[in-house]
Motif scaffolding. Structure first.
Motif: not given
Length: 418
Positions: A20, A22, A24-26, A28-29, A148
Protein backbone atom coordinates in the motif's frame (compact mmCIF):
# COMPACT_ATOMS: atom_id res chain seq x y z
CA UNK A 1 17.64 25.12 -19.18
CA UNK A 2 14.62 27.09 -20.35
CA UNK A 3 12.52 25.84 -23.23
CA UNK A 4 9.63 27.44 -25.06
CA UNK A 5 7.02 26.11 -25.49
CA UNK A 6 6.88 23.85 -22.42
CA UNK A 7 4.53 20.86 -22.48
CA UNK A 8 3.97 18.88 -19.26
CA UNK A 9 4.16 15.11 -19.39
CA UNK A 10 1.91 12.64 -17.57
CA UNK A 11 3.07 11.58 -14.12
CA UNK A 12 3.10 7.86 -14.91
CA UNK A 13 2.52 5.65 -11.83
CA UNK A 14 4.92 2.77 -11.13
CA UNK A 15 3.76 -0.80 -11.71
CA UNK A 16 1.33 -2.11 -9.09
CA UNK A 17 2.85 -4.33 -6.39
CA UNK A 18 1.84 -6.02 -3.15
CA UNK A 19 2.21 -2.90 -1.02
CA UNK A 20 0.00 0.00 0.00
CA UNK A 21 2.35 2.69 -1.27
CA UNK A 22 1.70 6.37 -2.01
CA UNK A 23 0.17 5.69 -5.43
CA UNK A 24 -2.21 3.06 -4.06
CA UNK A 25 -3.54 5.39 -1.36
CA UNK A 26 -4.07 8.17 -3.92
CA UNK A 27 -5.94 5.77 -6.19
CA UNK A 28 -8.09 4.56 -3.28
CA UNK A 29 -8.96 8.17 -2.43
CA UNK A 30 -9.90 8.80 -6.07
CA UNK A 31 -12.15 5.73 -6.26
CA UNK A 32 -13.92 6.57 -2.98
CA UNK A 33 -14.51 10.14 -4.18
CA UNK A 34 -16.03 8.89 -7.41
CA UNK A 35 -19.45 8.30 -5.86
CA UNK A 36 -20.13 11.77 -4.34
CA UNK A 37 -18.68 13.50 -7.42
CA UNK A 38 -20.73 11.27 -9.74
CA UNK A 39 -23.94 11.93 -7.79
CA UNK A 40 -23.38 15.71 -7.94
CA UNK A 41 -22.57 15.60 -11.66
CA UNK A 42 -25.53 13.32 -12.47
CA UNK A 43 -28.02 15.51 -10.56
CA UNK A 44 -26.71 18.62 -12.29
CA UNK A 45 -26.85 17.04 -15.76
CA UNK A 46 -30.40 15.70 -15.27
CA UNK A 47 -31.63 19.01 -13.85
CA UNK A 48 -29.91 21.06 -16.55
CA UNK A 49 -31.18 18.97 -19.47
CA UNK A 50 -34.63 18.56 -17.95
CA UNK A 51 -35.11 22.28 -17.37
CA UNK A 52 -33.55 23.28 -20.67
CA UNK A 53 -35.52 20.81 -22.79
CA UNK A 54 -38.71 21.29 -20.78
CA UNK A 55 -38.68 25.04 -21.25
CA UNK A 56 -37.42 24.88 -24.86
CA UNK A 57 -40.92 25.78 -26.06
CA UNK A 58 -40.46 29.14 -24.34
CA UNK A 59 -37.92 31.86 -24.94
CA UNK A 60 -35.89 30.95 -21.84
CA UNK A 61 -35.39 27.22 -22.48
CA UNK A 62 -32.53 27.29 -24.98
CA UNK A 63 -30.60 30.04 -23.12
CA UNK A 64 -30.91 27.96 -19.91
CA UNK A 65 -29.62 24.90 -21.76
CA UNK A 66 -26.70 26.91 -23.18
CA UNK A 67 -25.84 28.23 -19.70
CA UNK A 68 -26.08 24.68 -18.37
CA UNK A 69 -23.54 23.48 -20.94
CA UNK A 70 -21.15 26.18 -19.74
CA UNK A 71 -21.68 24.84 -16.21
CA UNK A 72 -20.94 21.33 -17.46
CA UNK A 73 -17.61 22.69 -18.69
CA UNK A 74 -16.85 23.70 -15.08
CA UNK A 75 -17.63 20.15 -13.91
CA UNK A 76 -15.21 18.86 -16.55
CA UNK A 77 -12.56 21.28 -15.32
CA UNK A 78 -13.00 20.04 -11.73
CA UNK A 79 -12.75 16.41 -12.86
CA UNK A 80 -9.59 17.16 -14.85
CA UNK A 81 -8.06 18.77 -11.76
CA UNK A 82 -9.03 15.75 -9.62
CA UNK A 83 -7.57 13.32 -12.16
CA UNK A 84 -4.39 15.38 -12.29
CA UNK A 85 -4.03 15.41 -8.49
CA UNK A 86 -4.87 11.79 -7.72
CA UNK A 87 -4.16 9.87 -10.94
CA UNK A 88 -1.32 11.89 -12.47
CA UNK A 89 -3.30 12.37 -15.70
CA UNK A 90 -2.56 15.69 -17.41
CA UNK A 91 -5.48 16.41 -19.72
CA UNK A 92 -5.19 19.62 -21.73
CA UNK A 93 -7.77 22.30 -21.01
CA UNK A 94 -10.20 22.76 -23.94
CA UNK A 95 -10.26 26.16 -25.57
CA UNK A 96 -13.14 28.41 -24.47
CA UNK A 97 -16.11 29.21 -26.67
CA UNK A 98 -14.84 32.32 -28.45
CA UNK A 99 -16.82 34.32 -31.00
CA UNK A 100 -15.10 36.11 -33.84
CA UNK A 101 -15.52 39.83 -34.36
CA UNK A 102 -18.21 39.24 -36.99
CA UNK A 103 -20.16 36.84 -34.74
CA UNK A 104 -20.82 39.07 -31.73
CA UNK A 105 -24.32 39.04 -30.27
CA UNK A 106 -26.75 36.90 -28.33
CA UNK A 107 -27.83 34.49 -31.07
CA UNK A 108 -24.27 33.62 -32.24
CA UNK A 109 -23.37 32.98 -28.58
CA UNK A 110 -26.47 30.81 -28.14
CA UNK A 111 -25.74 28.74 -31.25
CA UNK A 112 -22.04 28.30 -30.41
CA UNK A 113 -22.92 27.24 -26.86
CA UNK A 114 -25.58 24.73 -27.92
CA UNK A 115 -23.24 22.99 -30.37
CA UNK A 116 -20.24 23.03 -28.00
CA UNK A 117 -18.82 19.46 -28.12
CA UNK A 118 -16.81 19.96 -24.92
CA UNK A 119 -19.93 20.77 -22.90
CA UNK A 120 -21.92 17.84 -24.30
CA UNK A 121 -19.07 15.40 -23.64
CA UNK A 122 -18.92 16.68 -20.05
CA UNK A 123 -22.65 15.94 -19.74
CA UNK A 124 -22.10 12.44 -21.13
CA UNK A 125 -19.24 11.99 -18.65
CA UNK A 126 -21.58 12.94 -15.77
CA UNK A 127 -24.18 10.37 -16.88
CA UNK A 128 -21.66 7.54 -17.25
CA UNK A 129 -19.99 8.28 -13.95
CA UNK A 130 -22.98 7.49 -11.74
CA UNK A 131 -23.11 3.70 -12.28
CA UNK A 132 -19.33 3.62 -12.49
CA UNK A 133 -19.01 5.59 -9.25
CA UNK A 134 -21.36 3.18 -7.43
CA UNK A 135 -19.38 0.21 -8.74
CA UNK A 136 -15.92 1.59 -7.86
CA UNK A 137 -17.05 2.74 -4.40
CA UNK A 138 -18.51 -0.68 -3.59
CA UNK A 139 -15.61 -2.71 -4.99
CA UNK A 140 -13.03 -0.51 -3.22
CA UNK A 141 -14.77 -0.76 0.16
CA UNK A 142 -15.19 -4.54 -0.07
CA UNK A 143 -11.62 -5.07 -1.31
CA UNK A 144 -10.21 -2.89 1.45
CA UNK A 145 -11.56 -5.26 4.12
CA UNK A 146 -11.66 -8.63 2.37
CA UNK A 147 -9.13 -8.52 -0.52
CA UNK A 148 -6.51 -6.16 0.85
CA UNK A 149 -3.48 -8.27 -0.30
CA UNK A 150 -4.46 -7.70 -3.94
CA UNK A 151 -5.97 -4.25 -3.36
CA UNK A 152 -3.20 -2.42 -5.29
CA UNK A 153 -3.92 -4.46 -8.43
CA UNK A 154 -7.69 -3.93 -8.15
CA UNK A 155 -7.34 -0.19 -7.66
CA UNK A 156 -4.89 0.04 -10.56
CA UNK A 157 -7.34 -1.73 -12.88
CA UNK A 158 -10.23 0.52 -11.85
CA UNK A 159 -8.22 3.74 -12.03
CA UNK A 160 -6.87 2.81 -15.47
CA UNK A 161 -10.50 2.82 -16.64
CA UNK A 162 -10.86 6.23 -15.00
CA UNK A 163 -7.78 7.45 -16.83
CA UNK A 164 -9.21 6.30 -20.15
CA UNK A 165 -12.54 8.03 -19.43
CA UNK A 166 -10.81 11.29 -18.51
CA UNK A 167 -8.64 11.27 -21.63
CA UNK A 168 -11.48 10.20 -23.89
CA UNK A 169 -14.29 12.48 -22.68
CA UNK A 170 -12.61 15.43 -20.93
CA UNK A 171 -9.82 16.21 -23.38
CA UNK A 172 -10.16 18.88 -26.10
CA UNK A 173 -12.25 17.90 -29.11
CA UNK A 174 -9.27 16.85 -31.17
CA UNK A 175 -5.82 17.88 -32.24
CA UNK A 176 -7.32 20.36 -34.69
CA UNK A 177 -8.92 22.37 -31.88
CA UNK A 178 -5.62 22.67 -30.03
CA UNK A 179 -3.90 23.63 -33.26
CA UNK A 180 -6.46 26.34 -33.97
CA UNK A 181 -5.93 27.78 -30.50
CA UNK A 182 -2.16 27.84 -31.01
CA UNK A 183 -2.53 29.49 -34.41
CA UNK A 184 -4.85 32.16 -32.98
CA UNK A 185 -2.28 32.97 -30.32
CA UNK A 186 0.56 32.94 -32.85
CA UNK A 187 -1.37 35.22 -35.19
CA UNK A 188 -1.63 37.80 -32.41
CA UNK A 189 2.13 37.62 -31.86
CA UNK A 190 2.82 38.07 -35.58
CA UNK A 191 0.45 41.05 -35.83
CA UNK A 192 1.96 42.73 -32.76
CA UNK A 193 5.49 42.15 -34.06
CA UNK A 194 4.65 43.55 -37.50
CA UNK A 195 3.01 46.62 -35.94
CA UNK A 196 6.05 47.21 -33.72
CA UNK A 197 8.39 46.92 -36.72
CA UNK A 198 6.29 49.40 -38.70
CA UNK A 199 6.36 51.86 -35.79
CA UNK A 200 10.12 51.48 -35.54
CA UNK A 201 10.62 52.10 -39.26
CA UNK A 202 8.30 55.13 -39.14
CA UNK A 203 10.14 56.53 -36.11
CA UNK A 204 13.55 55.98 -37.70
CA UNK A 205 12.46 57.69 -40.92
CA UNK A 206 10.83 60.59 -39.09
CA UNK A 207 13.65 61.22 -36.64
CA UNK A 208 16.54 60.44 -38.98
CA UNK A 209 16.49 60.70 -42.75
CA UNK A 210 13.31 62.79 -43.00
CA UNK A 211 14.51 65.45 -40.57
CA UNK A 212 17.90 65.54 -42.28
CA UNK A 213 16.34 65.92 -45.74
CA UNK A 214 14.10 68.76 -44.50
CA UNK A 215 17.14 70.59 -43.16
CA UNK A 216 18.94 69.90 -46.44
CA UNK A 217 16.07 71.45 -48.45
CA UNK A 218 16.16 74.57 -46.25
CA UNK A 219 19.94 74.88 -46.64
CA UNK A 220 19.70 74.56 -50.41
CA UNK A 221 16.95 77.21 -50.46
CA UNK A 222 19.18 79.62 -48.55
CA UNK A 223 22.09 78.82 -50.82
CA UNK A 224 19.95 79.57 -53.86
CA UNK A 225 19.06 82.99 -52.44
CA UNK A 226 22.74 83.84 -51.81
CA UNK A 227 23.97 82.49 -55.11
CA UNK A 228 23.77 85.85 -56.91
CA UNK A 229 25.05 88.34 -54.31
CA UNK A 230 27.32 86.08 -52.16
CA UNK A 231 28.64 83.15 -54.23
CA UNK A 232 31.25 82.14 -51.63
CA UNK A 233 28.69 81.76 -48.85
CA UNK A 234 26.44 79.85 -51.24
CA UNK A 235 29.32 77.51 -52.10
CA UNK A 236 29.97 76.85 -48.40
CA UNK A 237 26.30 76.07 -47.84
CA UNK A 238 26.25 73.72 -50.84
CA UNK A 239 29.34 72.04 -49.37
CA UNK A 240 27.53 71.49 -46.07
CA UNK A 241 24.47 70.21 -47.93
CA UNK A 242 26.73 67.77 -49.73
CA UNK A 243 27.82 66.32 -46.38
CA UNK A 244 24.21 66.10 -45.24
CA UNK A 245 23.31 64.13 -48.38
CA UNK A 246 26.04 61.58 -47.63
CA UNK A 247 24.84 61.23 -44.04
CA UNK A 248 21.21 60.80 -45.14
CA UNK A 249 22.23 58.15 -47.68
CA UNK A 250 24.11 56.23 -44.98
CA UNK A 251 21.12 56.39 -42.63
CA UNK A 252 18.83 55.08 -45.38
CA UNK A 253 21.27 52.24 -46.10
CA UNK A 254 21.35 51.31 -42.40
CA UNK A 255 17.56 51.41 -42.24
CA UNK A 256 17.26 49.21 -45.35
CA UNK A 257 19.76 46.76 -43.83
CA UNK A 258 17.56 46.56 -40.73
CA UNK A 259 14.47 45.79 -42.82
CA UNK A 260 16.06 43.19 -45.09
CA UNK A 261 19.78 43.34 -45.89
CA UNK A 262 20.80 43.15 -49.53
CA UNK A 263 23.58 40.68 -48.75
CA UNK A 264 21.00 38.20 -47.42
CA UNK A 265 18.95 38.42 -50.61
CA UNK A 266 21.97 38.22 -52.88
CA UNK A 267 24.28 35.72 -51.17
CA UNK A 268 22.32 33.89 -48.47
CA UNK A 269 22.77 33.18 -44.77
CA UNK A 270 26.50 32.40 -44.83
CA UNK A 271 27.54 35.82 -46.13
CA UNK A 272 24.84 37.69 -44.20
CA UNK A 273 25.74 36.11 -40.84
CA UNK A 274 29.43 36.68 -41.50
CA UNK A 275 28.59 40.35 -42.09
CA UNK A 276 26.80 40.82 -38.77
CA UNK A 277 29.47 38.76 -36.98
CA UNK A 278 32.12 41.19 -38.23
CA UNK A 279 30.23 44.07 -36.57
CA UNK A 280 30.02 42.27 -33.20
CA UNK A 281 32.33 43.56 -30.47
CA UNK A 282 33.28 39.94 -29.65
CA UNK A 283 35.21 37.69 -32.07
CA UNK A 284 32.61 35.37 -33.61
CA UNK A 285 33.15 32.13 -35.52
CA UNK A 286 30.44 31.44 -38.10
CA UNK A 287 29.73 27.97 -39.51
CA UNK A 288 26.88 27.50 -42.01
CA UNK A 289 26.29 24.02 -43.42
CA UNK A 290 23.17 24.06 -45.58
CA UNK A 291 22.58 21.95 -48.69
CA UNK A 292 20.41 24.72 -50.20
CA UNK A 293 18.83 28.01 -49.28
CA UNK A 294 15.57 27.84 -47.30
CA UNK A 295 12.48 29.88 -48.09
CA UNK A 296 13.01 33.63 -47.95
CA UNK A 297 10.75 34.10 -44.89
CA UNK A 298 12.56 31.39 -42.89
CA UNK A 299 15.92 32.78 -43.99
CA UNK A 300 14.94 36.25 -42.82
CA UNK A 301 13.76 35.02 -39.41
CA UNK A 302 17.00 33.06 -38.96
CA UNK A 303 19.07 36.14 -39.87
CA UNK A 304 17.32 38.49 -37.44
CA UNK A 305 17.35 35.87 -34.67
CA UNK A 306 21.12 35.51 -34.90
CA UNK A 307 21.49 39.30 -35.25
CA UNK A 308 19.59 39.96 -32.00
CA UNK A 309 21.43 37.19 -30.15
CA UNK A 310 24.80 38.63 -31.20
CA UNK A 311 23.65 42.06 -30.02
CA UNK A 312 22.91 40.51 -26.63
CA UNK A 313 26.39 38.95 -26.65
CA UNK A 314 27.94 42.37 -27.33
CA UNK A 315 25.88 44.24 -24.71
CA UNK A 316 25.27 41.84 -21.84
CA UNK A 317 27.47 38.73 -21.90
CA UNK A 318 30.99 40.00 -21.14
CA UNK A 319 32.22 37.18 -23.37
CA UNK A 320 35.63 36.86 -25.01
CA UNK A 321 34.54 34.65 -27.90
CA UNK A 322 31.31 33.48 -29.50
CA UNK A 323 30.24 31.10 -32.23
CA UNK A 324 27.30 30.74 -34.60
CA UNK A 325 26.37 27.39 -36.15
CA UNK A 326 23.63 26.83 -38.71
CA UNK A 327 22.70 23.46 -40.16
CA UNK A 328 19.75 21.45 -41.41
CA UNK A 329 18.37 18.44 -39.52
CA UNK A 330 15.57 16.72 -41.41
CA UNK A 331 12.85 19.29 -42.01
CA UNK A 332 14.20 21.72 -39.40
CA UNK A 333 16.64 24.60 -39.72
CA UNK A 334 18.87 24.61 -36.63
CA UNK A 335 20.63 27.66 -35.18
CA UNK A 336 23.01 27.66 -32.23
CA UNK A 337 24.71 30.71 -30.75
CA UNK A 338 27.25 30.09 -27.97
CA UNK A 339 29.38 32.49 -25.94
CA UNK A 340 31.78 32.08 -23.00
CA UNK A 341 30.37 35.01 -21.03
CA UNK A 342 29.06 35.31 -17.50
CA UNK A 343 25.80 33.43 -18.19
CA UNK A 344 22.67 33.84 -16.11
CA UNK A 345 20.46 34.85 -19.06
CA UNK A 346 16.73 34.25 -18.65
CA UNK A 347 13.65 34.54 -20.82
CA UNK A 348 12.33 37.22 -18.44
CA UNK A 349 15.66 38.99 -18.07
CA UNK A 350 14.80 42.00 -20.24
CA UNK A 351 17.26 41.12 -23.04
CA UNK A 352 14.63 40.38 -25.69
CA UNK A 353 14.83 36.59 -25.25
CA UNK A 354 11.10 36.30 -24.57
CA UNK A 355 10.34 38.23 -27.75
CA UNK A 356 12.57 35.91 -29.75
CA UNK A 357 10.84 32.86 -28.26
CA UNK A 358 7.42 34.30 -29.19
CA UNK A 359 8.51 35.10 -32.75
CA UNK A 360 9.89 31.62 -33.27
CA UNK A 361 6.82 30.04 -31.72
CA UNK A 362 4.64 31.99 -34.15
CA UNK A 363 6.15 30.03 -37.06
CA UNK A 364 6.20 26.63 -35.30
CA UNK A 365 9.73 27.17 -34.12
CA UNK A 366 11.42 26.26 -30.84
CA UNK A 367 13.68 28.35 -28.60
CA UNK A 368 15.91 26.71 -25.96
CA UNK A 369 18.07 28.77 -23.60
CA UNK A 370 20.83 27.15 -21.52
CA UNK A 371 22.66 29.79 -19.49
CA UNK A 372 23.87 28.69 -16.03
CA UNK A 373 25.45 31.36 -13.81
CA UNK A 374 29.09 31.67 -14.75
CA UNK A 375 28.45 30.56 -18.32
CA UNK A 376 28.69 29.46 -20.97
CA UNK A 377 25.44 30.51 -22.65
CA UNK A 378 24.03 28.38 -25.45
CA UNK A 379 20.91 29.38 -27.36
CA UNK A 380 19.45 26.79 -29.73
CA UNK A 381 16.67 27.72 -32.10
CA UNK A 382 14.71 25.55 -34.51
CA UNK A 383 12.72 26.71 -37.51
CA UNK A 384 10.62 24.65 -39.91
CA UNK A 385 12.48 24.02 -43.16
CA UNK A 386 10.70 25.08 -46.33
CA UNK A 387 12.37 24.84 -49.70
CA UNK A 388 12.85 28.01 -51.66
CA UNK A 389 10.54 28.14 -54.67
CA UNK A 390 12.48 28.36 -57.92
CA UNK A 391 10.20 30.92 -59.54
CA UNK A 392 10.11 33.17 -56.52
CA UNK A 393 13.56 32.33 -55.24
CA UNK A 394 16.12 32.41 -57.98
CA UNK A 395 14.17 33.60 -60.99
CA UNK A 396 12.10 36.13 -59.06
CA UNK A 397 15.15 37.10 -57.08
CA UNK A 398 17.09 37.64 -60.30
CA UNK A 399 14.38 39.97 -61.57
CA UNK A 400 14.41 41.82 -58.27
CA UNK A 401 18.17 42.04 -58.44
CA UNK A 402 17.94 43.37 -61.97
CA UNK A 403 15.55 46.11 -60.90
CA UNK A 404 17.28 46.70 -57.59
CA UNK A 405 20.65 46.50 -59.28
CA UNK A 406 19.79 49.51 -61.42
CA UNK A 407 18.58 51.30 -58.30
CA UNK A 408 21.63 50.36 -56.26
CA UNK A 409 23.92 50.99 -59.16
CA UNK A 410 22.41 54.44 -59.66
CA UNK A 411 22.65 55.18 -55.98
CA UNK A 412 26.26 53.92 -55.86
CA UNK A 413 27.19 55.97 -58.88
CA UNK A 414 25.56 59.05 -57.41
CA UNK A 415 27.41 58.48 -54.12
CA UNK A 416 30.70 58.08 -55.96
CA UNK A 417 30.09 61.25 -58.00
CA UNK A 418 29.19 63.02 -54.78
Amino acid sequence: MTMSPLVPADDVPPPARFALDRWTWKEIAHLLANLPMAVAGFVYAVFMIGVGVGFSVTVVGLPLLAAGLHGARLIGRAERARARATLGVHVDEPSPVVLTRTEQGFFPWLWSSLKDPVGWRAVLYSFIRLPWGVLTFGVTCVSFFLLWPVLPFITRFLTNVDRMMARGLLSPSDELERRIEELESDRGVVVDTAAADLRRIERDLHDGAQARLVALAMDLGLAKEKLTHDPQAAARMVDEAHGEVKTALQELRDLARGIHPAVLTDRGLDAALSSIASRCTVPVTVSVDLPARPAAAIEGIAYFTVSELLQNVSKHSGARTASVEVWRAGMRLMLQVTDDGRGGARLDGGTGMAGLAERLGAVDGLFVLDSPPGGPTTVTAELPWRDREEGRGRGGQGREQGKGGRGRGGAAASAERA
